[in-house]
Write a protein that holds these residues in place. Structure first.
Motif: not given
Length: 272
Positions: A19-24, A53-59, A88-99
């Protein structure tokens, strides 16, 4: 005697973290839509949502709006504005340990003063409204980010048994912001003025690369979860500033965006 099941608490904690990740994710999507919608033309919002949602945005091949600088209170038109690639790289499952990493590659912009002699009342209203709208969007983004971050942090604290506020432990949102990595490559920003001078002139800046990232006390790249001390490294390559008096070449109104980008890219010095 019936003992409480320890395993039953695990799915609940996992659900709280999800739920917290969904908010982010919602915060990231909202901020991206506001920023890109304000400065960039023709953004596909549905594709952007899926990418978040996938955590990897390329424009790629982003065209900046002519009035993009109005929001900063600058009476300047963008004659040509182009970003070759934004990632933009968003490591949703590792936000507390990866930038979270943000990379902009190929930023080219040519601006010129607004020709007031050709500005009708509609154009002036557009400039005033853009400034007001930018302030509204900025305040709205600040509020939604703060509220979303607070809710996500509370959710995380519940998932961890209420210990998030003990021992000065940083909230997840704070750790994310503190460890964002930025990279800007091949940048050329140019101002041309043929209205306020007897001879056209131009001034600008070029940059091969600027990288900003978190580091440890030795200056090595590292993820920092300690809120008491933050180490940052900024690496700058080939920064140049120029001023051309009575310049014999300015960007022509009929120049294509690709031609303008090639010309501006060719003036960026690199040591590679």
């Amino acid at each position: 005697q019936v003992r409480p099941s320890v395993g039953a608490a695990v799915p609940a904690a996992a659900a709280k973290r999800t739920q917290g990740l969904t908010m982010f994710e919602s915060i990231a999507l909202s901020v991206l839509e506001r920023v890109l919608g304000q400065y960039v033309e023709d953004i596909d919002r549905n594709s952007l949502k899926v990418a978040v949602w996938k955590g990897h945005i390329t424009l790629e091949r982003l065209k900046l709006r002519r009035e993009a600088l109005y929001a900063w209170g600058l009476p300047l038109d963008i004659k040509a504005g182009y970003i070759e690639r934004a990632e933009l790289q968003l490591p949703w499952n590792r936000l507390g340990s990866e930038p979270v990493t943000i990379t902009l590659d190929g930023i080219y912009l040519v601006a010129s003063p607004v020709d007031e002699s050709r500005s009708d009342e509609g154009a002036k209203r557009e400039w005033r409204w853009a400034r007001k709208q930018a302030r509204i969007d900025h305040l709205s983004a600040q509020r939604s980010t703060a509220e979303g971050g607070k809710r996500a942090s509370e959710t995380e604290a519940e998932a961890d048994g209420g210990g998030a506020g003990q021992g000065g432990r940083l909230s997840l949102l704070t750790r994310i912001v503190n460890n964002v990595q930025l990279s800007f490559r091949s940048v050329h920003v140019r101002y041309e003025d043929a209205l306020n001078s007897t001879a056209p002139f131009a001034l600008g800046a070029t940059l091969a690369e600027l990288s900003v990232y978190s580091a440890d006390e030795r200056g090595e790249r590292a993820y920092n979860a300690d809120g008491s001390v933050q180490y940052k490294v900024a690496a700058l390559r080939c920064l140049a500033v120029y001023h051309h008096c009575a310049c014999d070449r300015v960007l022509q109104p009929d120049a294509t965006l690709d031609a303008a980008a090639r010309w501006l890219r060719g003036l960026v010095h690199s040591d590679e």
